[in-house]
Write a protein that holds these residues in place. Structure first.
Motif, PDB file in Angstrom:
ATOM      1  N   ARG A 594     -38.023  -7.779 -51.527  1.00 20.73           N
ATOM      2  CA  ARG A 594     -38.967  -7.365 -52.574  1.00 20.73           C
ATOM      3  C   ARG A 594     -39.063  -8.752 -53.599  1.00 20.73           C
ATOM      4  NH1 ARG A 594     -36.815  -2.126 -51.775  1.00 20.73           N
ATOM      5  NH2 ARG A 594     -35.361  -2.437 -53.577  1.00 20.73           N
ATOM      6  N   ALA A 595     -37.641  -8.971 -53.886  1.00 20.97           N
ATOM      7  CA  ALA A 595     -37.459  -9.938 -54.971  1.00 20.97           C
ATOM      8  C   ALA A 595     -38.327 -11.356 -54.337  1.00 20.97           C
ATOM      9  CB  ALA A 595     -36.060 -10.358 -55.045  1.00 20.97           C
ATOM     10  N   GLU A 596     -38.088 -11.830 -53.096  1.00 23.04           N
ATOM     11  CA  GLU A 596     -38.939 -12.677 -52.691  1.00 23.04           C
ATOM     12  C   GLU A 596     -40.469 -12.883 -52.740  1.00 23.04           C
ATOM     13  OE1 GLU A 596     -37.321 -13.295 -48.619  1.00 23.04           O
ATOM     14  OE2 GLU A 596     -35.555 -14.417 -49.510  1.00 23.04           O
ATOM     15  N   GLN A 597     -40.880 -11.493 -52.481  1.00 23.50           N
ATOM     16  CA  GLN A 597     -42.291 -11.631 -52.427  1.00 23.50           C
ATOM     17  C   GLN A 597     -42.752 -11.621 -53.868  1.00 23.50           C
ATOM     18  OE1 GLN A 597     -43.015  -7.478 -50.877  1.00 23.50           O
ATOM     19  NE2 GLN A 597     -42.881  -8.153 -48.645  1.00 23.50           N
ATOM     20  N   ALA A 598     -42.055 -11.003 -55.055  1.00 26.32           N
ATOM     21  CA  ALA A 598     -42.214 -11.302 -56.364  1.00 26.32           C
ATOM     22  C   ALA A 598     -42.292 -12.878 -56.672  1.00 26.32           C
ATOM     23  CB  ALA A 598     -41.406 -10.415 -57.195  1.00 26.32           C
ATOM     24  N   GLY A 599     -41.466 -13.469 -56.359  1.00 24.26           N
ATOM     25  CA  GLY A 599     -41.280 -14.586 -56.728  1.00 24.26           C
ATOM     26  C   GLY A 599     -42.606 -15.603 -56.123  1.00 24.26           C
ATOM     27  N   ARG A 600     -42.995 -15.248 -55.045  1.00 24.51           N
ATOM     28  CA  ARG A 600     -44.066 -15.748 -54.239  1.00 24.51           C
ATOM     29  C   ARG A 600     -45.288 -15.383 -55.071  1.00 24.51           C
ATOM     30  NH1 ARG A 600     -41.231 -14.630 -49.398  1.00 24.51           N
ATOM     31  NH2 ARG A 600     -42.435 -12.707 -49.286  1.00 24.51           N
ATOM     32  N   ARG A 601     -45.508 -14.214 -55.570  1.00 25.84           N
ATOM     33  CA  ARG A 601     -46.754 -13.775 -56.316  1.00 25.84           C
ATOM     34  C   ARG A 601     -46.859 -14.711 -57.683  1.00 25.84           C
ATOM     35  NH1 ARG A 601     -45.289  -8.554 -54.570  1.00 25.84           N
ATOM     36  NH2 ARG A 601     -44.290  -8.268 -56.840  1.00 25.84           N
ATOM     37  N   GLN A 602     -45.425 -14.550 -58.257  1.00 27.54           N
ATOM     38  CA  GLN A 602     -45.608 -15.418 -59.443  1.00 27.54           C
ATOM     39  C   GLN A 602     -45.916 -17.045 -59.233  1.00 27.54           C
ATOM     40  OE1 GLN A 602     -45.716 -14.037 -62.551  1.00 27.54           O
ATOM     41  NE2 GLN A 602     -45.410 -12.182 -61.576  1.00 27.54           N
ATOM     42  N   ALA A 603     -45.459 -17.705 -58.238  1.00 25.70           N
ATOM     43  CA  ALA A 603     -45.594 -18.887 -57.920  1.00 25.70           C
ATOM     44  C   ALA A 603     -47.166 -19.211 -57.579  1.00 25.70           C
ATOM     45  CB  ALA A 603     -44.833 -19.567 -56.560  1.00 25.70           C
ATOM     46  N   ASP A 604     -47.859 -18.223 -57.059  1.00 27.70           N
ATOM     47  CA  ASP A 604     -49.170 -18.242 -56.838  1.00 27.70           C
ATOM     48  C   ASP A 604     -49.901 -18.282 -58.049  1.00 27.70           C
ATOM     49  OD1 ASP A 604     -48.672 -18.544 -54.202  1.00 27.70           O
ATOM     50  OD2 ASP A 604     -49.124 -16.704 -53.480  1.00 27.70           O
ATOM     51  N   GLU A 605     -49.650 -17.425 -59.023  1.00 23.66           N
ATOM     52  CA  GLU A 605     -50.100 -17.060 -60.348  1.00 23.66           C
ATOM     53  C   GLU A 605     -50.203 -18.507 -60.924  1.00 23.66           C
ATOM     54  OE1 GLU A 605     -52.224 -15.140 -63.205  1.00 23.66           O
ATOM     55  OE2 GLU A 605     -51.854 -14.724 -61.266  1.00 23.66           O
ATOM     56  N   GLN A 606     -48.922 -19.106 -61.160  1.00 25.22           N
ATOM     57  CA  GLN A 606     -48.769 -20.203 -61.879  1.00 25.22           C
ATOM     58  C   GLN A 606     -49.741 -21.425 -61.496  1.00 25.22           C
ATOM     59  OE1 GLN A 606     -44.717 -21.850 -61.879  1.00 25.22           O
ATOM     60  NE2 GLN A 606     -44.315 -20.141 -63.421  1.00 25.22           N
ATOM     61  N   GLY A 607     -49.999 -21.470 -59.843  1.00 28.78           N
ATOM     62  CA  GLY A 607     -50.952 -22.456 -59.516  1.00 28.78           C
ATOM     63  C   GLY A 607     -52.434 -22.203 -60.029  1.00 28.78           C
ATOM     64  N   ARG A 608     -52.791 -21.109 -60.318  1.00 24.83           N
ATOM     65  CA  ARG A 608     -54.027 -20.653 -60.683  1.00 24.83           C
ATOM     66  C   ARG A 608     -54.024 -21.029 -62.072  1.00 24.83           C
ATOM     67  NH1 ARG A 608     -56.711 -16.870 -63.051  1.00 24.83           N
ATOM     68  NH2 ARG A 608     -54.713 -15.679 -63.680  1.00 24.83           N
ATOM     69  N   ILE A 609     -53.079 -20.806 -62.846  1.00 22.42           N
ATOM     70  CA  ILE A 609     -52.973 -21.112 -64.411  1.00 22.42           C
ATOM     71  C   ILE A 609     -53.172 -22.601 -64.415  1.00 22.42           C
ATOM     72  CG2 ILE A 609     -51.733 -21.001 -66.483  1.00 22.42           C
ATOM     73  CD1 ILE A 609     -50.611 -18.231 -65.361  1.00 22.42           C
ATOM     74  N   ARG A 610     -52.418 -23.274 -63.776  1.00 23.96           N
ATOM     75  CA  ARG A 610     -52.485 -24.820 -64.215  1.00 23.96           C
ATOM     76  C   ARG A 610     -53.753 -25.324 -63.642  1.00 23.96           C
ATOM     77  NH1 ARG A 610     -47.023 -24.156 -62.404  1.00 23.96           N
ATOM     78  NH2 ARG A 610     -45.455 -25.026 -63.741  1.00 23.96           N
ATOM     79  N   ALA A 611     -54.301 -24.689 -62.588  1.00 25.53           N
ATOM     80  CA  ALA A 611     -55.979 -25.300 -62.183  1.00 25.53           C
ATOM     81  C   ALA A 611     -56.846 -24.931 -63.300  1.00 25.53           C
ATOM     82  CB  ALA A 611     -56.244 -24.381 -61.031  1.00 25.53           C
ATOM     83  N   ASN A 612     -56.612 -23.850 -63.944  1.00 26.43           N
ATOM     84  CA  ASN A 612     -57.592 -23.501 -65.139  1.00 26.43           C
ATOM     85  C   ASN A 612     -57.243 -24.266 -66.320  1.00 26.43           C
ATOM     86  OD1 ASN A 612     -58.851 -21.480 -63.680  1.00 26.43           O
ATOM     87  ND2 ASN A 612     -57.540 -19.938 -64.235  1.00 26.43           N
ATOM     88  N   LEU A 613     -55.756 -24.867 -66.555  1.00 24.58           N
ATOM     89  CA  LEU A 613     -55.560 -25.479 -67.748  1.00 24.58           C
ATOM     90  C   LEU A 613     -56.410 -26.893 -67.699  1.00 24.58           C
ATOM     91  CD1 LEU A 613     -52.103 -24.478 -68.460  1.00 24.58           C
ATOM     92  CD2 LEU A 613     -54.060 -24.268 -70.237  1.00 24.58           C
ATOM     93  N   GLU A 614     -56.357 -27.501 -66.508  1.00 19.53           N
ATOM     94  CA  GLU A 614     -56.932 -28.841 -66.385  1.00 19.53           C
ATOM     95  C   GLU A 614     -58.357 -28.689 -66.730  1.00 19.53           C
ATOM     96  OE1 GLU A 614     -56.088 -29.967 -62.230  1.00 19.53           O
ATOM     97  OE2 GLU A 614     -53.943 -30.179 -62.723  1.00 19.53           O
TER      98      GLU A 614
END
Length: 665
Positions: A594-614
């Motif tokens: 469960r912890a590993e799945q949560a970390g992967r979801r947050q990493a995917d979310e950060q990728g989406r946020i950084r793409a929007n910031l650019e």
């Protein structure tokens, strides 16, 4: 259907009633019932005068089977004696006792060729006659004014020993010296002539009635299916008129005159059977069993009944056929004179060897080449019981069998057995030899009057558990219970033999008499009184041990074994403790996932946020909002990593505890 003088009918039928006085019958179709099943019930009446007891009717040949199957005769002044039908097989029967066939009558040459070995006088058609024994027929060339031709020539051995050749030209004739043979030929030719009209058959009926009366005949034959055709037309008052019409045909082969006709929509079961034809029961031809030759699976390799092949784990060694049973016969022969006791002849001297038995004839043998000799080699009395033998897969009816016990001290070679009873012939059987001191079945007929059914249950219980080196040893007891339901015919008692196939490795008990107990089968005998029913139970028990590796077992399985009866309390407590540890290890591993799945979801979310910031200006409100979300995601990742680390620590601790518990088991 046409009437005819009885004398002619009886002559045509070749009936033994031909010597009686003839009766004349005038018949009339009275009523016909047509059904939707393609059948017609025809009722006709025949007026008989004073002194008439027989009537003869001609029926279409294609209706003969149905008439024989369904004919009802009602004579108000008497009862029916017999019904005869001229045989469709009369021609074949007429030629059975002759050396030639119907086809051989085509010419004098084919007649002579078929009658080789018979004495005859032959006229060549040109006035030349020769007498002698026919040796054969061949075609010989003869010169003519035109092209050369071949004429059939008969070779004769004349009375003086000389040989002669007679050409068969136009008008050639043959007369056989054997008057009885000539008479049989004449009778066969008369039968061929009588059978020329194959469209109709003659039915002869004899009754015991006297006086003037009307005999009623009823029978069911095939008929065209009648059809219904409807008309629907409007009627007054908003209604519709339905008008139905029947469409039917007279397929009876004769005119109907003032016939009462009934149409039925019933659809009865309509069966056909060729009752007029002669049927010959096929008998299985069995191979000659030779020592050292091919082993017939019919006798030596058949699987015994009682359970599936997979359950037994080894092939049976049956002396009873696993194929179709012999032709059905009652256990008693039909009423016939008792067979005479066979005379005893000089018995061969037998020597029992290590691998077989040898027989030496007590007298010299003289035998021509190509001839056949049969001599006795064994003439001994064997102990035997007549039983009804049943095995799984043979249906509900057992087989009548002779249970032979070889008490002669010498082997009985394999062979085919013809079984006789007190009233005569019972049937045939094949037995694959009987070694000294052993018993074999000779199944010779079906016993349809006796019924056998079986039901089987299987139950498995854990009877013991023990452990060591991380392995749980589970001992299971499996019990197969087979219940045989036996029923004897109401008027005869039976001795029933059950050929029960043993489950491999079991111990068997039964409430029947054990005749033989072998690794592959158990033979049980019991008596059943006339009209009685009886149950026989066979119980087979086997204990098996299974090694269960605790490291590969899930907690539910361990708790199941811990809760079983007959387990030592200390072993049960250890199993429960191991199951609890395995449960905690599983929970920790699920927390890690469960912890590993949560970390992967947050990493995917950060990728989406950084793409929007650019894609946004750095000072815009949207950019500031995404920067705040990015910070929250970073915090969530840190929390997930911390949770994973804590769960991993728990998992490592519990695995170490599990290793210790398994080592201590």
């Amino acid at each position: 259907m046409k009437s005819m003088p009885l004398a002619a009918a009886l002559l045509a039928a070749a009936s033994p009633l031909v010597l009686a006085t003839a009766a004349l019958a005038a018949d009339k179709v009275g009523s016909v019932l047509l059904s939707s099943g393609g059948l017609a019930e025809i009722v006709r009446t025949v007026d008989l005068a004073e002194g008439e007891s027989r009537l003869a009717l001609e029926i279409p040949a294609d209706q003969a089977d149905d008439v024989l199957k369904s004919l009802l005769v009602s004579d108000p002044a008497g009862s029916i004696v017999s019904v005869t039908l001229d045989g469709a097989n009369a021609v074949a029967e007429a030629f059975k006792r002759l050396p030639l066939t119907r086809e051989d009558l085509a010419s004098t040459a084919t007649i002579a060729a078929a009658m080789t070995g018979y004495a005859a006088t032959i006229d060549d058609g040109a006035g030349h006659k020769a007498s002698g024994v026919i040796l054969g027929v061949a075609k010989v060339p003869r010169a003519t004014a035109g092209q050369p031709i071949e004429l059939p020539a008969v070779a004769l051995r004349q009375d003086d020993g000389s040989f002669a050749e007679v050409l068969l030209g136009p008008g050639a004739a043959i007369v056989f010296a054997d008057k009885e043979l000539q008479a049989r030929l004449d009778a066969a030719i008369s039968t061929v002539r009588a059978a020329a009209d194959a469209g109709f058959r003659t039915l002869g009926i004899e009754t015991t009635g006297k006086g003037q009366r009307t005999v009623r005949l009823s029978y069911v034959v095939a008929a065209p299916v009648w059809k219904a055709a409807y008309r629907i037309v409007p009627a007054e008052g908003g209604k519709f008129r339905v008008q139905g019409w029947a469409v039917l045909e007279n397929g009876s082969g004769e005119d109907w005159s003032d016939v009462r006709l009934t149409l039925s929509s019933a659809n009865p079961v309509a069966l056909r059977q060729r009752l007029v034809d002669m049927y010959w029961r096929d008998r299985r031809e069995v191979p000659l069993l030779l020592p050292g030759g091919d082993v017939n699976l019919l006798v030596d390799g058949a699987q015994a009944g009682g359970a599936s092949q997979e359950m037994y784990g080894m092939p049976g060694q049956a002396d009873l056929a696993a194929e179709a049973p012999p032709p059905p016969m009652a256990m008693r022969a039909l009423a016939m004179p008792a067979p005479a006791a066979p005379s005893r002849g000089p018995e061969a001297v037998s020597v029992e060897g290590d691998v077989g038995v040898s027989f030496t004839l007590p007298q010299p043998v003289t035998l021509k080449a190509g001839a056949t000799l049969t001599v006795p080699i064994i003439d001994a009395d064997l102990d035997a019981d007549v039983v009804s033998l049943w095995r799984e897969g043979s249906g509900s009816a057992p087989q009548a069998a002779v249970f032979l016990s070889n008490t002669t001290g010498r082997s009985v070679p394999p062979g085919i057995f013809t079984v006789y009873g007190a009233d005569g012939y019972l049937g045939d059987a094949q037995v694959a030899g009987i070694p000294p001191g052993e018993k074999r079945f000779a199944a010779f007929a079906a016993d349809p009057k006796t019924r056998v059914a079986s039901e089987r249950q299987q139950k498995t219980d854990i009877v013991g558990l023990s452990g060591g080196d991380g392995v749980l040893t589970v001992r299971r007891s499996t019990v197969w219970t087979t219940l045989y339901h036996l029923a004897a015919p109401k008027d005869e008692a039976r001795t029933v033999m059950i050929d029960h196939a043993r489950v491999a490795g079991t111990e068997a008990t039964t409430d029947g008499e054990v005749v033989s107990d072998e690794p592959g089968r158990l033979r049980i005998r019991t008596g059943v009184a006339a009209g009685a029913a009886k149950d026989i139970r066979v119980t087979e028990t086997r204990t098996d041990a299974e090694a269960v590796h605790l490291v590969d077992s899930d907690p539910d399985t361990l708790l199941f074994y811990a809760s079983t009866r007959n387990i030592e309390p200390a072993v049960a407590e250890k199993l429960k403790a191991i199951a609890a540890i395995k449960g905690r290890v599983g929970e920790a591993e699920r927390a890690i996932e469960r912890a590993e799945q949560a970390g992967r979801r947050q990493a995917d979310e950060q990728g989406r946020i950084r793409a929007n910031l650019e894609a946004l200006p750095e000072t815009s409100d949207s950019a500031k909002s995404y920067i705040a979300k990015l910070a929250e995601s970073e915090k969530a990742i840190e929390e997930a990593e911390a949770a994973r680390a804590e769960a991993q620590t728990r998992a490592d601790r519990e695995k170490a505890a599990l290793d210790a518990a398994l080592a201590a088991f």
